[in-house]
Structure formats: C-alpha cells, structure tokens
Design a protein around this motif. Structure first.
Motif, PDB file in Angstrom:
ATOM      1  N   GLU A 130       6.350   3.198  -4.594  1.00 59.99           N
ATOM      2  CA  GLU A 130       5.411   1.905  -4.481  1.00 59.99           C
ATOM      3  C   GLU A 130       5.654   0.931  -5.583  1.00 59.99           C
ATOM      4  O   GLU A 130       5.631  -0.366  -5.333  1.00 59.99           O
ATOM      5  N   ASP A 141       3.630  -1.703   4.071  1.00 61.39           N
ATOM      6  CA  ASP A 141       3.636  -0.219   4.069  1.00 61.39           C
ATOM      7  C   ASP A 141       4.803   0.249   3.685  1.00 61.39           C
ATOM      8  O   ASP A 141       5.867   0.252   4.233  1.00 61.39           O
ATOM      9  N   PRO A 161       0.651  -7.702   4.708  1.00 58.41           N
ATOM     10  CA  PRO A 161       0.469  -6.298   4.362  1.00 58.41           C
ATOM     11  C   PRO A 161       1.834  -5.674   4.432  1.00 58.41           C
ATOM     12  O   PRO A 161       2.783  -6.058   5.235  1.00 58.41           O
ATOM     13  N   SER A 183       1.156   4.766   4.810  1.00 59.26           N
ATOM     14  CA  SER A 183       0.146   4.932   6.242  1.00 59.26           C
ATOM     15  C   SER A 183       0.273   6.422   6.655  1.00 59.26           C
ATOM     16  O   SER A 183      -0.679   6.716   7.392  1.00 59.26           O
ATOM     17  N   THR A 200       0.833  -1.244  -0.327  1.00 54.93           N
ATOM     18  CA  THR A 200      -0.027  -0.116  -0.049  1.00 54.93           C
ATOM     19  C   THR A 200       0.663   1.227  -0.053  1.00 54.93           C
ATOM     20  O   THR A 200       2.078   1.332   0.435  1.00 54.93           O
ATOM     21  N   TYR A 233      -3.735   1.342   4.491  1.00 54.66           N
ATOM     22  CA  TYR A 233      -2.924   0.238   4.924  1.00 54.66           C
ATOM     23  C   TYR A 233      -3.622  -0.083   6.352  1.00 54.66           C
ATOM     24  O   TYR A 233      -3.580  -1.675   6.568  1.00 54.66           O
TER      25      TYR A 233
END
Length: 307
Positions: A124, A116, A114, A91, A88, A97
């Motif tokens: 990203e 971040d 996950p 955050s 993602t 996230y």
C-alpha cells in the motif's frame, strides 16, 4: 487540476515519506478492552506488541467511518483540490474501500478516485508513494490511475507467522479450515491474491522456520527471474528487528540487482498476524515509471506477476 493523495495508516509510511511525497494518512481504529486506539497515534509500535504479549484480552480492528472520510474530503475541498486519490488496504480484508466508494458516489464537489491496492503495509505504501511522485512530476489523473493499476499487477507478497491463531481469530485467513489441528506443528507460508480478491491464504506448510524461509526465498527467485523490469523489495517485521536484519543481509547478497527497503507491521495489521511475523512485498521498481529526467513515462504495460 490540483490532485491530493490520501491513504490509511496500514501503509505504515514514515512522517518523512508523507512530507516528501505529499501524502496524508487516515488512521485506522483498534478496539481493545472497549477502548478505541488510533493506529500509531494512541498506541505505538513497540507499545502495541508489548501489550499484545502480556494482555489477557486480544484486540480487534474497525475501519474509518464514512463520517471520518468525509472530514478528510472536506479538508481537501477547503484547500482547493479538484481531485483526490484515496488508496486503501485490500478490500479482501477490510470494508474501508467500500466506505470510500460510498463517499465517492455521493460527493460532487471534488473528484474522488478510490484505489483498492489489494494488499496492505509496504504494498500500500508503494502505491501511495508512486501516486505522490507522479503528482509532483505533473502527471494527470488518468496516467496516475493507469500506473497504480500497473504497479498492482507487478506486486506480490510472502509472509510467515509464528502461528495462525490471530488470523483465524479475526477471520482474515481465507482457507483457515484446512489448517484445523495442525497450527502448532507447522510454519505456514502465506500470500495474498493481489491480482484478484486481495484475500490472505496459506499457500504452503513447512515443519521448521528454516525450511519455510528457504521456501519463500525460492518463490521470490522464481517469480522475479523472468521479469523484464527492475524489482524493488521491502522486508518488514512485527517487532523482530534482529530477524529482519538477517533477512535483508541474506537477500542483498543473493539478489544484487534488487533494490531493498525496510518497514514495519504496525498495530492494525499486527492485530491479525501477531508478533514476530516476517514479511516481504515486491513490485516493479518505482523509479522505472520515470525517465532519467524524472518525467513520467506514458503507456507502461508491465508483465503481470503470475503467482
């Protein structure tokens, strides 16, 4: 073990990159005049900036809902995946996230991992591409997550906006109060604390574009000069291809050992930074995570960029 890679649309991966590296993209919503647009699906790159420059109203962004994330997770489960890496945007600038964490905590049918990335756009994208390449090279989940963390340690960013109004309006500038009354008089230089909270802050002020450009170039030279690994740099823009070409030409001449890429600041990020923003994100060269035969190298521990 069958591993999937999912990221969000603020990575601005091309269709070709997604197909090549086996990456799926979850679009982020934009809210404009009480209408929802999915990033680069319902509104295109140039279309967005044309509308932004002429509209009397300004857009905001949302984040993919937990229900939307679950629909993507269900698809991976139906296709027999055992593990899903969800990368993602930071955050520090989005709650997406945290939504992914909530889904991961509740899901028992598939292992959700996950990540971040503490950045957005090309940073990203780099993480998603590395994950996709590692999956295709047969890496296990522990190695992939290790290398994603390592890549994040080598990642840094500089960008220059025409003005700070959009970042202030959307609440994405962490030190906005220090710029009250001076927005129209300066060219702010911005960064993100990728190794910490992943928030945006203005780190310097210059009076003219050229001075700001030179400031960024000196920062880049300083920050990569003692790195013991090869560097790749992506230069990208918010609907200003001419300026992007100028940056790339100059940097290629000044830094012949650096590998260069191009990308865009698409609609979701453009909501917050505005048209004509120029940006650059760099990190350890993704190729250096693999040996000459394309096999993943284990136990890489890169020197952390200290900005």
């Amino acid at each position: 073990m069958k591993i999937g890679v999912l990221t969000d649309s603020s990575s601005y991966l091309t269709k070709e990159q997604c197909e090549k590296y086996g990456i799926d993209v979850l679009p982020i919503p934009i809210i404009w005049d009480n209408k929802e647009y999915l990033d680069l699906i319902d509104i295109g790159f140039h279309e967005f900036y044309e509308k932004l420059s002429s509209s009397s109203t300004l857009p905001t962004t949302s984040q993919p809902s937990i229900g939307t994330v679950k629909k993507y997770v269900d698809k991976y489960i139906d296709e027999g995946y055992t593990d899903l890496i969800i990368i993602t945007l930071s955050s520090g600038i989005s709650s997406f996230y945290n939504n992914v964490l909530s889904v991961a905590d509740e899901e028992s049918r598939i292992n959700i991992h996950p990540f971040d990335c503490k950045i957005t756009c090309a940073g990203e994208a780099n993480a998603a591409i590395l994950a996709g390449r590692l999956v295709k090279a047969g890496a296990d989940i522990d190695l992939i997550m290790h290398d994603l963390n390592d890549l994040r340690n080598t990642t840094d960013v500089r960008f220059m906006v025409d003005n700070l109004n959009h970042l202030k309006r959307t609440g994405r500038l962490s030190n906005a109060a220090s710029f009250v009354g001076s927005i129209l008089k300066i060219k702010p230089i911005l960064s993100m604390d990728v190794q910490n909270a992943g928030k945006i802050s203005a780190i310097a002020k210059e009076r003219h574009y050229k001075r700001a450009y030179n400031h960024i170039k000196k920062d880049f030279d300083r920050l990569i000069s003692n790195m013991p690994y090869p560097i790749q740099l992506t230069i990208f823009h918010a609907d200003d291809e001419e300026r992007e070409a100028e940056w790339i030409s100059d940097y290629e001449n000044s830094f012949p050992k650096v590998k260069f890429y191009q990308s865009i600041i698409g609609p979701v990020v453009g909501v917050h930074v505005g048209q004509h923003t120029m940006a650059m994100i760099w990190c350890r060269d993704l190729d250096s995570y693999f040996d000459k035969n394309g096999k993943p190298i284990r136990d890489i521990k890169s020197k952390v960029v200290e900005d």
